[in-house]
Design a protein around this motif. Structure first.
Motif, PDB file in Angstrom:
ATOM      1  N   LEU A 201       2.310 -10.114   5.448  1.00  0.00           N
ATOM      2  CA  LEU A 201       1.450  -8.936   5.327  1.00  0.00           C
ATOM      3  C   LEU A 201       1.269  -8.548   3.865  1.00  0.00           C
ATOM      4  O   LEU A 201       0.152  -8.235   3.422  1.00  0.00           O
ATOM      5  CB  LEU A 201       2.058  -7.767   6.104  1.00  0.00           C
ATOM      6  N   GLN A 202       2.343  -8.586   3.115  1.00  0.00           N
ATOM      7  CA  GLN A 202       2.266  -8.253   1.698  1.00  0.00           C
ATOM      8  C   GLN A 202       1.320  -9.200   0.966  1.00  0.00           C
ATOM      9  O   GLN A 202       0.493  -8.763   0.155  1.00  0.00           O
ATOM     10  CB  GLN A 202       3.658  -8.317   1.089  1.00  0.00           C
ATOM     11  N   ARG A 203       1.414 -10.488   1.274  1.00  0.00           N
ATOM     12  CA  ARG A 203       0.541 -11.476   0.645  1.00  0.00           C
ATOM     13  C   ARG A 203      -0.928 -11.217   1.008  1.00  0.00           C
ATOM     14  O   ARG A 203      -1.809 -11.302   0.160  1.00  0.00           O
ATOM     15  CB  ARG A 203       0.945 -12.885   1.072  1.00  0.00           C
ATOM     16  N   LEU A 204      -1.180 -10.865   2.262  1.00  0.00           N
ATOM     17  CA  LEU A 204      -2.542 -10.586   2.703  1.00  0.00           C
ATOM     18  C   LEU A 204      -3.111  -9.355   2.008  1.00  0.00           C
ATOM     19  O   LEU A 204      -4.250  -9.355   1.531  1.00  0.00           O
ATOM     20  CB  LEU A 204      -2.557 -10.381   4.220  1.00  0.00           C
ATOM     21  N   CYS A 205      -2.297  -8.300   1.918  1.00  0.00           N
ATOM     22  CA  CYS A 205      -2.778  -7.054   1.319  1.00  0.00           C
ATOM     23  C   CYS A 205      -3.114  -7.219  -0.154  1.00  0.00           C
ATOM     24  O   CYS A 205      -4.020  -6.549  -0.676  1.00  0.00           O
ATOM     25  CB  CYS A 205      -1.725  -5.956   1.492  1.00  0.00           C
ATOM     26  N   LYS A 206      -2.414  -8.129  -0.816  1.00  0.00           N
ATOM     27  CA  LYS A 206      -2.690  -8.345  -2.234  1.00  0.00           C
ATOM     28  C   LYS A 206      -4.079  -8.938  -2.466  1.00  0.00           C
ATOM     29  O   LYS A 206      -4.607  -8.881  -3.576  1.00  0.00           O
ATOM     30  CB  LYS A 206      -1.624  -9.265  -2.832  1.00  0.00           C
ATOM     31  N   ARG A 207      -4.676  -9.508  -1.419  1.00  0.00           N
ATOM     32  CA  ARG A 207      -6.010 -10.097  -1.550  1.00  0.00           C
ATOM     33  C   ARG A 207      -7.127  -9.068  -1.425  1.00  0.00           C
ATOM     34  O   ARG A 207      -8.290  -9.393  -1.620  1.00  0.00           O
ATOM     35  CB  ARG A 207      -6.197 -11.174  -0.476  1.00  0.00           C
ATOM     36  N   SER A 208      -6.773  -7.829  -1.089  1.00  0.00           N
ATOM     37  CA  SER A 208      -7.798  -6.801  -0.945  1.00  0.00           C
ATOM     38  C   SER A 208      -8.503  -6.538  -2.274  1.00  0.00           C
ATOM     39  O   SER A 208      -7.858  -6.435  -3.313  1.00  0.00           O
ATOM     40  CB  SER A 208      -7.176  -5.498  -0.437  1.00  0.00           C
ATOM     41  N   PRO A 213      -1.953  -2.988  -4.551  1.00  0.00           N
ATOM     42  CA  PRO A 213      -0.860  -3.459  -3.697  1.00  0.00           C
ATOM     43  C   PRO A 213      -0.198  -2.300  -2.970  1.00  0.00           C
ATOM     44  O   PRO A 213      -0.051  -1.197  -3.513  1.00  0.00           O
ATOM     45  CB  PRO A 213       0.110  -4.115  -4.695  1.00  0.00           C
ATOM     46  N   PRO A 214       0.225  -2.527  -1.718  1.00  0.00           N
ATOM     47  CA  PRO A 214       0.794  -1.423  -0.934  1.00  0.00           C
ATOM     48  C   PRO A 214       2.249  -1.145  -1.285  1.00  0.00           C
ATOM     49  O   PRO A 214       2.935  -1.968  -1.904  1.00  0.00           O
ATOM     50  CB  PRO A 214       0.704  -1.956   0.496  1.00  0.00           C
ATOM     51  N   ALA A 215       2.715   0.021  -0.868  1.00  0.00           N
ATOM     52  CA  ALA A 215       4.147   0.329  -0.895  1.00  0.00           C
ATOM     53  C   ALA A 215       4.728  -0.202   0.410  1.00  0.00           C
ATOM     54  O   ALA A 215       4.261   0.173   1.489  1.00  0.00           O
ATOM     55  CB  ALA A 215       4.367   1.830  -1.013  1.00  0.00           C
ATOM     56  N   MET A 216       5.704  -1.101   0.321  1.00  0.00           N
ATOM     57  CA  MET A 216       6.276  -1.707   1.514  1.00  0.00           C
ATOM     58  C   MET A 216       7.449  -0.871   2.025  1.00  0.00           C
ATOM     59  O   MET A 216       8.237  -0.331   1.263  1.00  0.00           O
ATOM     60  CB  MET A 216       6.740  -3.132   1.214  1.00  0.00           C
ATOM     61  N   ASN A 217       7.542  -0.767   3.366  1.00  0.00           N
ATOM     62  CA  ASN A 217       8.595   0.007   4.025  1.00  0.00           C
ATOM     63  C   ASN A 217       8.680   1.423   3.444  1.00  0.00           C
ATOM     64  O   ASN A 217       9.731   1.884   3.000  1.00  0.00           O
ATOM     65  CB  ASN A 217       9.935  -0.720   3.907  1.00  0.00           C
ATOM     66  N   TYR A 218       7.537   2.071   3.484  1.00  0.00           N
ATOM     67  CA  TYR A 218       7.381   3.402   2.876  1.00  0.00           C
ATOM     68  C   TYR A 218       7.847   4.489   3.856  1.00  0.00           C
ATOM     69  O   TYR A 218       7.388   4.559   5.002  1.00  0.00           O
ATOM     70  CB  TYR A 218       5.918   3.613   2.525  1.00  0.00           C
ATOM     71  N   PRO A 219       8.766   5.377   3.440  1.00  0.00           N
ATOM     72  CA  PRO A 219       9.252   6.430   4.339  1.00  0.00           C
ATOM     73  C   PRO A 219       8.247   7.581   4.453  1.00  0.00           C
ATOM     74  O   PRO A 219       7.668   8.026   3.452  1.00  0.00           O
ATOM     75  CB  PRO A 219      10.549   6.887   3.660  1.00  0.00           C
ATOM     76  N   ILE A 220       8.054   8.066   5.669  1.00  0.00           N
ATOM     77  CA  ILE A 220       7.131   9.177   5.944  1.00  0.00           C
ATOM     78  C   ILE A 220       7.854  10.197   6.823  1.00  0.00           C
ATOM     79  O   ILE A 220       8.527   9.830   7.791  1.00  0.00           O
ATOM     80  CB  ILE A 220       5.860   8.683   6.665  1.00  0.00           C
ATOM     81  N   SER A 221       7.700  11.465   6.529  1.00  0.00           N
ATOM     82  CA  SER A 221       8.310  12.526   7.322  1.00  0.00           C
ATOM     83  C   SER A 221       7.310  13.018   8.367  1.00  0.00           C
ATOM     84  O   SER A 221       6.184  13.406   8.032  1.00  0.00           O
ATOM     85  CB  SER A 221       8.741  13.691   6.422  1.00  0.00           C
ATOM     86  N   ASP A 230       5.279  -0.195   7.486  1.00  0.00           N
ATOM     87  CA  ASP A 230       5.443  -1.555   6.952  1.00  0.00           C
ATOM     88  C   ASP A 230       4.724  -1.701   5.608  1.00  0.00           C
ATOM     89  O   ASP A 230       5.293  -2.175   4.636  1.00  0.00           O
ATOM     90  CB  ASP A 230       4.906  -2.587   7.951  1.00  0.00           C
ATOM     91  N   ALA A 231       3.440  -1.342   5.574  1.00  0.00           N
ATOM     92  CA  ALA A 231       2.662  -1.356   4.322  1.00  0.00           C
ATOM     93  C   ALA A 231       1.866  -0.055   4.277  1.00  0.00           C
ATOM     94  O   ALA A 231       1.232   0.320   5.261  1.00  0.00           O
ATOM     95  CB  ALA A 231       1.727  -2.557   4.272  1.00  0.00           C
ATOM     96  N   CYS A 232       1.910   0.611   3.148  1.00  0.00           N
ATOM     97  CA  CYS A 232       1.324   1.953   3.097  1.00  0.00           C
ATOM     98  C   CYS A 232       0.626   2.215   1.768  1.00  0.00           C
ATOM     99  O   CYS A 232       1.074   1.773   0.702  1.00  0.00           O
ATOM    100  CB  CYS A 232       2.439   2.989   3.308  1.00  0.00           C
ATOM    101  N   TRP A 233      -0.509   2.939   1.848  1.00  0.00           N
ATOM    102  CA  TRP A 233      -1.224   3.436   0.676  1.00  0.00           C
ATOM    103  C   TRP A 233      -1.249   4.966   0.812  1.00  0.00           C
ATOM    104  O   TRP A 233      -2.155   5.537   1.442  1.00  0.00           O
ATOM    105  CB  TRP A 233      -2.648   2.890   0.636  1.00  0.00           C
ATOM    106  N   PRO A 234      -0.232   5.643   0.294  1.00  0.00           N
ATOM    107  CA  PRO A 234      -0.104   7.096   0.502  1.00  0.00           C
ATOM    108  C   PRO A 234      -1.320   7.892   0.013  1.00  0.00           C
ATOM    109  O   PRO A 234      -1.701   8.890   0.639  1.00  0.00           O
ATOM    110  CB  PRO A 234       1.146   7.455  -0.303  1.00  0.00           C
ATOM    111  N   ASP A 235      -1.944   7.458  -1.080  1.00  0.00           N
ATOM    112  CA  ASP A 235      -3.052   8.229  -1.652  1.00  0.00           C
ATOM    113  C   ASP A 235      -4.237   8.329  -0.698  1.00  0.00           C
ATOM    114  O   ASP A 235      -4.985   9.328  -0.723  1.00  0.00           O
ATOM    115  CB  ASP A 235      -3.511   7.615  -2.977  1.00  0.00           C
TER     116      ASP A 235
END
Length: 288
Positions: A201-208, A213-221, A230-235
């Motif tokens: 998934l990380q490799r795929l997202c880098k092709r966008s 590049p996304p933040a991987m395993n990003y914590p959300i409350s 798993d992959a997150c773009w908080p902005d």
């Protein structure tokens, strides 16, 4: 068979070497008769015999390879990964060994012997001398494709057999061929990917061409509860997740995933999902 040799065979999974037989008091003629006209022993590898009949099991194959390579030989690479029963360990049935640089071992199709000046202090795995996990992982990964190497590295870390930092230190000290692939896999883990599908998934997202590049395993409350994307773009409040059957597909896990997705949507997150098989088998997959 002399008692001392019988005891040796029992300790070695039914296997003995020609040298051990001679040391126990058998003559060369007696050994030749046992493996020739007598046919009571079967030749497994040059100078290694089985005192039992029938096909060898995997344990006997490993023992035979160690006896063939001589004192100080240590299992490594793919063979050790298989002993740990890793899902992403290659299915190669050859036995991979490390031996001291001064050792000369006759080539054999069933045994892959690597001579090294830097013999590791072995651990014991299932009764066999085995290279430490970090060394064995590197020896296996550098013989794999880039994707398989990253999958193997991710699984070793995910199973908590070692850490990214320890593997990275071991890689920094290695000058073996194939290490560029291994270091790329370590970089992916260092960037946050925690499993083989997440590496894909990380490799795929880098092709966008639209997103960084996304933040991987990003914590959300979520209402006081912690969720990990798993992959997150908080902005832009975008999440891409791997939907594996193992973790999301059945029973309570499926219900938990459904409730979690609903909570994320209510919190104005956009959640996209993709299966591990699509990530693995469809390199042209377009998610974003």
């Amino acid at each position: 068979m002399p008692d001392v040799l019988r005891a040796k065979a029992v300790a070695q999974d039914g296997l003995i070497t020609r040298g051990q037989a001679l040391e126990a008091g058998l003559t060369r003629h007696q050994v030749d008769w046992l493996i020739g006209r007598g046919a009571r022993w079967q030749i497994v590898l040059r100078g290694v015999y089985s005192a039992t009949s029938g096909a060898l099991n995997r344990r006997q194959q490993l023992r035979a390879a160690l006896l063939y390579a001589g004192d100080g030989a240590t299992l490594t690479g793919i063979t050790v990964m298989q002993l740990y029963e890793l899902r992403y360990a290659p299915t190669d049935r050859r036995v991979y060994l490390l031996v001291p640089i001064a050792r000369r071992v006759r080539p054999h199709p069933a045994v892959v012997v690597e001579r090294t000046r830097h013999m590791p202090v072995p651990t014991v795995r299932d009764g066999f001398p085995a290279a430490p996990v970090e060394r064995a992982t590197l020896d296996a990964a550098r013989r794999c494709s880039p994707r398989d190497a990253q999958a193997l590295l991710a699984e070793v870390v995910q199973r908590r057999l070692t850490t990214v930092e320890r593997v990275a230190r071991c890689a920094a000290e290695s000058h073996q061929p194939g290490m560029a692939t291994v270091r790329a896999g370590i970089a992916a883990l260092s960037a946050g990917a925690a499993s083989a599908p997440e590496v894909d998934l990380q490799r795929l997202c880098k092709r966008s061409t639209l997103l960084p590049p996304p933040a991987m395993n990003y914590p959300i409350s979520l209402d006081g509860h912690r969720a990990v994307a798993d992959a997150c773009w908080p902005d832009v409040r975008l999440i891409v997740e791997v939907d594996s059957t193992e973790h999301h597909g059945f029973g309570a896990a499926a219900e938990h995933t459904s409730r979690r997705r609903a909570a994320l949507t209510a919190a104005q997150w956009t959640v996209l999902s993709v299966s591990p098989s699509r990530l693995r088998d469809d390199p042209d997959l377009s998610l974003i």
